[in-house]
Write a protein that holds these residues in place. Structure first.
Motif, PDB file in Angstrom:
ATOM      1  N   ALA A   1       0.844  -1.208   0.000  1.00 61.93           N
ATOM      2  CA  ALA A   1       0.000   0.000   0.000  1.00 61.93           C
ATOM      3  C   ALA A   1       0.872   1.249   0.000  1.00 61.93           C
ATOM      4  N   ALA A   2       1.987   1.201   0.736  1.00 58.99           N
ATOM      5  CA  ALA A   2       2.903   2.346   0.767  1.00 58.99           C
ATOM      6  C   ALA A   2       3.508   2.590  -0.612  1.00 58.99           C
ATOM      7  N   LEU A   3       3.875   1.520  -1.309  1.00 57.49           N
ATOM      8  CA  LEU A   3       4.446   1.657  -2.656  1.00 57.49           C
ATOM      9  C   LEU A   3       3.424   2.243  -3.628  1.00 57.49           C
ATOM     10  N   GLU A   4       2.162   1.846  -3.487  1.00 57.61           N
ATOM     11  CA  GLU A   4       1.112   2.419  -4.330  1.00 57.61           C
ATOM     12  C   GLU A   4       1.022   3.935  -4.110  1.00 57.61           C
ATOM     13  N   PHE A   5       1.131   4.333  -2.863  1.00 61.23           N
ATOM     14  CA  PHE A   5       1.077   5.765  -2.537  1.00 61.23           C
ATOM     15  C   PHE A   5       2.311   6.491  -3.077  1.00 61.23           C
ATOM     16  N   LEU A   6       3.492   5.911  -2.900  1.00 65.40           N
ATOM     17  CA  LEU A   6       4.729   6.536  -3.362  1.00 65.40           C
ATOM     18  C   LEU A   6       4.721   6.716  -4.880  1.00 65.40           C
TER      19      LEU A   6
ATOM     20  N   SER B   1       2.166   7.133  -6.748  1.00 70.63           N
ATOM     21  CA  SER B   1       1.193   8.179  -7.122  1.00 70.63           C
ATOM     22  C   SER B   1       1.752   9.575  -6.924  1.00 70.63           C
ATOM     23  N   LEU B   2       2.799   9.729  -6.092  1.00 70.39           N
ATOM     24  CA  LEU B   2       3.353  11.058  -5.828  1.00 70.39           C
ATOM     25  C   LEU B   2       4.049  11.634  -7.046  1.00 70.39           C
ATOM     26  N   GLY B   3       4.350  10.803  -8.029  1.00 71.14           N
ATOM     27  CA  GLY B   3       4.945  11.315  -9.252  1.00 71.14           C
ATOM     28  C   GLY B   3       4.011  12.256  -9.989  1.00 71.14           C
ATOM     29  N   LYS B   4       2.707  12.136  -9.765  1.00 72.59           N
ATOM     30  CA  LYS B   4       1.723  12.993 -10.445  1.00 72.59           C
ATOM     31  C   LYS B   4       1.551  14.344  -9.745  1.00 72.59           C
ATOM     32  N   VAL B   5       2.193  14.522  -8.600  1.00 69.68           N
ATOM     33  CA  VAL B   5       1.969  15.714  -7.766  1.00 69.68           C
ATOM     34  C   VAL B   5       3.149  16.680  -7.910  1.00 69.68           C
ATOM     35  N   PHE B   6       2.833  17.960  -8.065  1.00 72.06           N
ATOM     36  CA  PHE B   6       3.874  18.986  -8.037  1.00 72.06           C
ATOM     37  C   PHE B   6       3.948  19.526  -6.610  1.00 72.06           C
ATOM     38  N   ILE B   7       5.101  19.407  -6.012  1.00 76.08           N
ATOM     39  CA  ILE B   7       5.301  19.864  -4.635  1.00 76.08           C
ATOM     40  C   ILE B   7       5.777  21.322  -4.671  1.00 76.08           C
ATOM     41  N   PRO B   8       5.062  22.227  -3.993  1.00 80.79           N
ATOM     42  CA  PRO B   8       5.501  23.640  -3.958  1.00 80.79           C
ATOM     43  C   PRO B   8       6.921  23.783  -3.402  1.00 80.79           C
ATOM     44  N   HIS B   9       7.584  24.815  -3.820  1.00 80.62           N
ATOM     45  CA  HIS B   9       8.989  25.003  -3.464  1.00 80.62           C
ATOM     46  C   HIS B   9       9.187  25.058  -1.948  1.00 80.62           C
TER      47      HIS B   9
ATOM     48  N   ALA C   1       9.772   3.107 -10.985  1.00 79.79           N
ATOM     49  CA  ALA C   1       9.752   3.375 -12.424  1.00 79.79           C
ATOM     50  C   ALA C   1       8.541   4.224 -12.797  1.00 79.79           C
ATOM     51  N   HIS C   2       7.384   3.920 -12.198  1.00 79.46           N
ATOM     52  CA  HIS C   2       6.177   4.701 -12.473  1.00 79.46           C
ATOM     53  C   HIS C   2       6.345   6.142 -11.977  1.00 79.46           C
ATOM     54  N   PHE C   3       6.928   6.292 -10.792  1.00 81.71           N
ATOM     55  CA  PHE C   3       7.167   7.635 -10.236  1.00 81.71           C
ATOM     56  C   PHE C   3       8.114   8.413 -11.143  1.00 81.71           C
ATOM     57  N   ALA C   4       9.200   7.766 -11.537  1.00 84.46           N
ATOM     58  CA  ALA C   4      10.215   8.447 -12.338  1.00 84.46           C
ATOM     59  C   ALA C   4       9.686   8.831 -13.714  1.00 84.46           C
ATOM     60  N   GLU C   5       8.754   8.068 -14.217  1.00 86.03           N
ATOM     61  CA  GLU C   5       8.233   8.311 -15.563  1.00 86.03           C
ATOM     62  C   GLU C   5       7.404   9.580 -15.638  1.00 86.03           C
ATOM     63  N   VAL C   6       6.701   9.927 -14.552  1.00 86.51           N
ATOM     64  CA  VAL C   6       5.747  11.051 -14.613  1.00 86.51           C
ATOM     65  C   VAL C   6       6.142  12.244 -13.756  1.00 86.51           C
ATOM     66  N   THR C   7       7.147  12.109 -12.889  1.00 83.53           N
ATOM     67  CA  THR C   7       7.432  13.197 -11.944  1.00 83.53           C
ATOM     68  C   THR C   7       8.164  14.362 -12.616  1.00 83.53           C
ATOM     69  N   ASN C   8       7.952  15.538 -12.058  1.00 84.57           N
ATOM     70  CA  ASN C   8       8.704  16.719 -12.473  1.00 84.57           C
ATOM     71  C   ASN C   8       9.916  16.968 -11.572  1.00 84.57           C
TER      72      ASN C   8
ATOM     73  N   LYS D   1      20.493  -2.024 -10.276  1.00 83.21           N
ATOM     74  CA  LYS D   1      19.232  -2.768 -10.192  1.00 83.21           C
ATOM     75  C   LYS D   1      18.120  -2.040 -10.943  1.00 83.21           C
ATOM     76  N   VAL D   2      18.052  -0.725 -10.765  1.00 77.34           N
ATOM     77  CA  VAL D   2      17.012   0.067 -11.433  1.00 77.34           C
ATOM     78  C   VAL D   2      17.254   0.113 -12.935  1.00 77.34           C
TER      79      VAL D   2
END
Length: 919
Positions: A719-724, A726-734, A768-775, A792-793
């Motif tokens: 469940a934690a990995l699913e959440f992590l 998904s964070l690739g879709k989020v822009f974190i303010p500075h 890989a999913h996070f890296a693909e979509v994150t800014n 490994k990655v």
């Protein structure tokens, strides 16, 4: 006149003289035949009798005047000759000329005895009229004893003569050739004989003796000569069928079928050995291999024995009850050597096709003959039978084939196989559907490989291969579609039993069939099964495999319900009540109609909000957290089905945010209930992550960091990995990056270094999913803290395979894993019955007592008039029931009933005004 003078004189006589003197001289010759101790003189006298005087006896005189007096001594003399060989053969050598000459003499005499007997047979056959059996009674019995001894001696010659076979090989070859000719003549003679239904007891006994004697000879000659072996069997079966009603009660049916099975298996295994030898030469050399012709001959014999066995069973099935177990084993042994069995050899296509036609195709005909036999059904459906791992799949395919043959058999066969045993005195017999699910469950290896079978050929499509699950499911559904109504209670009981056992794929198979049955039947049947499943899910206490299987069934069943029946499900199990949440936390809300979905979403949101608020007001006590988790599990199903912008999504976001603030990272490791809450929050946050405030994300990462720093359950990590991811879709303010990025990269770094292959694989996918979509690419570099992690990655992203497992290694690994899984399932099953099982048994008993006649199939569509009428009748019925309830409990009626009635009145007014009557 002395004996010597008589013999010297007789050999000079003409045919006419012999004819005139036969009555006076023949008795004297027979007397000499009995008194002489010399083998040479014995055979000399015997030849004079058969060559010179036998032709002058009429057919009616043969037995009394000659055969009955001469042949008994011939049989004894032949046995004496065999004993002499046994006694003297030890001294045989090229140097010992005396023993050498002595043994060759004996063999020559034996050959001459066979020639004399062949002459007797030819003489009897020379008569135009067919002989009566009592006119030659002594001849067949004598010949058969001599033949048995001769063939046995030839078969054992290698052991008897111990490497000195070449000294007598020519005579042994002549001996076998003469015996071959004698047996052929005897069978032709017996073919000419016919017995009427009024035949005497003696004649019937003689025919039985001939059949059984040739059966004994078959076991001797099986490895000596293919043609003789086949012709002997043809004669045996022909005689059995020819005199069917006369001999059927006295034949050794068990011995006959046992020998046929042995010969079939022997030729089949010989074919396999030859095929494997030929295939080693390569596919291009198959037709040119020197063993190929022998393979073809052996395959022909295999086909002959298989077809002969089928023919014999067809003729005498009423007498084969004790042999049905052997037939069952024969079927399994042969099918186990053909694909898709894991122990079947890999053969070139031409050899495989020939062997298939010789052995596998006749098995269908064999099964067709055996299917109506109760003993065969009892053998196949025996609940206590122990099968080897190699025969588990053939047994499963046998049960599938039985189902496939039902349309060509009467209703009695269907009842025999589908009903099981009913009384204690009956031989235990499982119902077919239950037996099939149990057999499918035991094919664990074959399901995991997976093995492939020919699929159903569809119009306009090429036939493809399908898995065992697909094959069994299609056959089961086809049989359910044609199953008479009275068999449905047992079918439903078998389906429920299969769903409630621990093997997930067997439960999935039962679920597939159950859903087909619900969809193929009436809408009312689907509703009934849906309500039953919902009740069972509600009855399951805590997490267990039964709950997992039942929830899958319920989830799929809801998709098949009509909108009206979905609303009835909502009314029966209102989501506004705590005790019904276990039902709704397993139902996909997108399966519901618009009205039902809105009702469920609203009720679950309201109930969850109330539950969380009350928990917080009570001081967030740990003992009350389970109730919150139950509500959150239902809320997760709502979140998965709505967009974050929707009203439900907004309400859920508020609830989740409040709970994140209340989470205490230091308590995660020590309290399982908090771990459960965290898992649910992570799953919902992964869906709504774009709408979260950065502070909430930071709080979630703090909890995840505290969790992964210590050992925690795998499902929580997932469940934690699913959440992590998904964070690739989020822009974190500075201004929040300094709080979020270090925690995020630390968590990824820890999980990427995880040793568990399962967690490691999911971590790589999530990263890989996070890296693909994150800014935020800096998180990626910060997470790859070591060279090993980087490699490994990189290997994962480039899909590099480090080691390829061979087919043999994989099979061996699966063989080792299978007993471990079996033991695990057995442990699960031996635990105490859960509430779900108890409820299932109760509900099943209720169902079995219900009317077994199903409703007609649902109509494709209803006219609008019919729809109006049906809805109004439902509304009227409900209102009248409510009126009765209110009038009977006027003082106890809740206050909210009045307000709900006013809402209904408003709704009725709105409907009336929306569709004014025509004037």
């Amino acid at each position: 006149m002395s004996q010597t003078t008589l013999l010297e004189e007789v050999v000079q006589w003409s045919k006419d003289t012999c004819r005139l003197e036969v009555k006076s001289v023949l008795p004297k010759l027979i007397s000499m035949h009995y008194k002489t101790e010399s083998w040479e003189e014995h055979i000399h006298v015997l030849k004079i009798i058969t060559d010179m005087f036998l032709p002058h006896l009429s057919l009616s005189e043969l037995e009394d005047e000659c055969f009955s007096k001469v042949l008994p001594k011939v049989g004894k003399m032949f046995n004496t000759l065999m004993e002499e060989i046994t006694n003297q053969v030890g001294g045989l050598s090229i140097q010992n000329t005396e023993i050498h000459s002595f043994l060759r003499n004996i063999l020559q005499v034996m050959v001459q005895v066979l020639e004399v007997l062949s002459g007797c047979v030819r003489h009897v056959c020379s008569f135009e009229e067919a002989p009566a059996l009592d006119s030659i009674r002594s001849l067949p019995s004598c010949i058969l004893k001599v033949l048995r001894n001769t063939f046995q001696h030839c078969k054992e010659s290698g052991e008897v003569y111990c490497g000195r076979l070449s000294l007598v090989g020519d005579l042994l070859q002549g001996l076998f050739k003469e015996a071959y000719s004698l047996q052929k003549g005897l069978m032709e003679l017996m073919d000419r004989i016919s017995l009427e239904n009024t035949a005497s007891e003696g004649d019937v006994s003689d025919i039985i003796t001939v059949i059984h004697s040739l059966l004994d000879i078959c076991s001797v000659i099986s490895n000596l000569d293919i043609a003789l072996h086949a012709n002997t069997w043809k004669f045996i079966i022909k005689q059995c069928v020819k005199y069917g009603s006369l001999v059927e009660e006295r034949l050794r049916h068990g011995d006959i079928t046992s020998c046929l099975c042995d010969d079939l298996l022997a030729s089949f295994h010989s074919c396999l050995e030859l095929a494997e030898q030929i295939s080693q030469a390569g596919p291009q050399q198959v037709a040119h291999s020197p063993e190929y012709k022998l393979f073809q001959k052996t395959a022909k014999m295999c086909r002959f024995f298989a077809n002969t066995l089928v023919h014999y069973i067809k003729e005498f099935k009423a007498f084969l009850s004790k042999s049905c177990g052997r037939f069952h084993q024969l079927y399994l042994q042969i099918v186990s050597k053909f694909p898709p069995s894991l122990c079947s050899p890999v053969l070139p296509s031409p050899l495989s096709e020939e062997l298939n036609g010789a052995a596998l195709v006749p098995m269908d005909a064999l099964l067709s003959q055996l299917l109506p036999l109760r003993p065969f059904a009892e053998s196949v459906l025996n609940p206590s039978q122990q099968l080897s791992p190699e025969t588990e799949l053939p047994h499963c395919l046998l049960l599938v084939s039985v189902m496939g043959q039902f349309p060509s058999h009467p209703e009695e066969a269907l009842q025999l196989w589908c009903d099981g045993s009913h009384f204690p005195e009956d031989t235990p017999r499982l119902p077919l559907f239950r037996a099939l699910f149990q057999s499918f469950r035991r094919c664990c290896m074959e399901r995991r490989v997976p093995v492939l079978l020919p699929g159903v050929m569809m119009k306009g499509q090429a036939q493809g291969n399908v898995t065992l699950h697909h094959h069994v499911c299609v056959m089961l559904c086809a049989r359910v579609a044609s199953l008479p109504p009275e068999h449905f209670p047992l079918l439903e009981r078998s389906l429920l039993e299969a769903v409630l056992q621990p093997d997930t794929q067997t439960a999935l198979l039962a679920t597939d069939v159950w859903c087909f049955m619900a969809r193929y039947g009436t809408a009312e049947l689907c509703l009934h099964h849906g309500l039953l499943t919902a009740q069972l899910v509600k009855s399951c206490g805590g997490e267990c495999y039964q709950l997992s299987h039942l929830s899958l069934l319920l989830r799929r069943m809801v998709f098949l319900m009509t909108p009206e029946h979905q609303m009835e499900l909502v009314e029966r199990f209102p989501p506004s009540q705590d005790d019904n949440l276990p039902v709704w936390c397993h139902i996909l809300l997108r399966a519901l109609s618009h009205d039902a979905r809105q009702r469920v979403e609203a009720d679950i949101i309201t109930l969850t909000d109330t539950t969380v608020t009350n928990w917080q007001k009570a001081g967030c006590k740990l003992g009350q957290l389970d109730k919150v988790n139950k509500a959150l599990l239902s809320l997760l199903m709502v979140v998965r089905g709505v967009s974050p912008e929707a009203e439900c999504g907004s309400s859920a976001l508020t609830i989740i945010s409040q709970l994140w603030v209340a989470m205490c990272p230091s308590q995660v490791q020590s309290h399982p209930s908090i771990q459960c809450t965290l898992k649910l929050l992570l799953s919902m946050s992964a869906i709504l992550v774009k709408s979260f405030d950065p502070q909430v994300i930071c709080q979630a990462l703090v909890c995840v960091g505290a969790m992964v720093s210590e050992k925690c359950p795998d499902d929580l990590l997932l469940a934690a990995l699913e959440f992590l991811a998904s964070l690739g879709k989020v822009f974190i303010p500075h201004d929040s990056q300094s709080q979020v990025f270090p925690r995020l990269s630390d968590v990824f770094g820890v999980l990427l270094a995880e040793r568990s292959w399962l967690i490691n694989q999911h971590t790589l996918e999530a990263f890989a999913h996070f890296a693909e979509v994150t800014n935020h690419e800096e998180v990626i570099s910060q997470s790859l803290s070591s060279e090993d992690t980087k490699n490994k990655v990189v290997n994962f992203l480039s899909k590099t395979i480090n080691a390829q497992e061979t087919a043999e290694t994989r099979l061996e690994r699966l063989r080792l894993e299978t007993p471990v899984l079996d033991r695990h399932n057995i442990i699960l099953e031996t635990n105490e019955k859960t509430a779900a099982e108890v409820s299932a048994a109760s509900a099943d008993d209720d169902q079995s007592t219900a009317d077994t006649e199903p409703c007609p199939k649902r109509a494709r569509q209803e006219t609008s008039v019919e729809e109006y009428s049906r809805y109004l009748q439902t509304a009227e019925s409900s209102l009248r029931a409510l009126q009765t309830l209110v009038e009977g409990h006027a003082t106890d009626t809740p206050d909210w009933v009045t307000s709900r009635l006013q809402e209904l009145q408003t709704l009725i007014t709105h409907i009336s005004t929306a569709n004014p009557p025509n004037h």
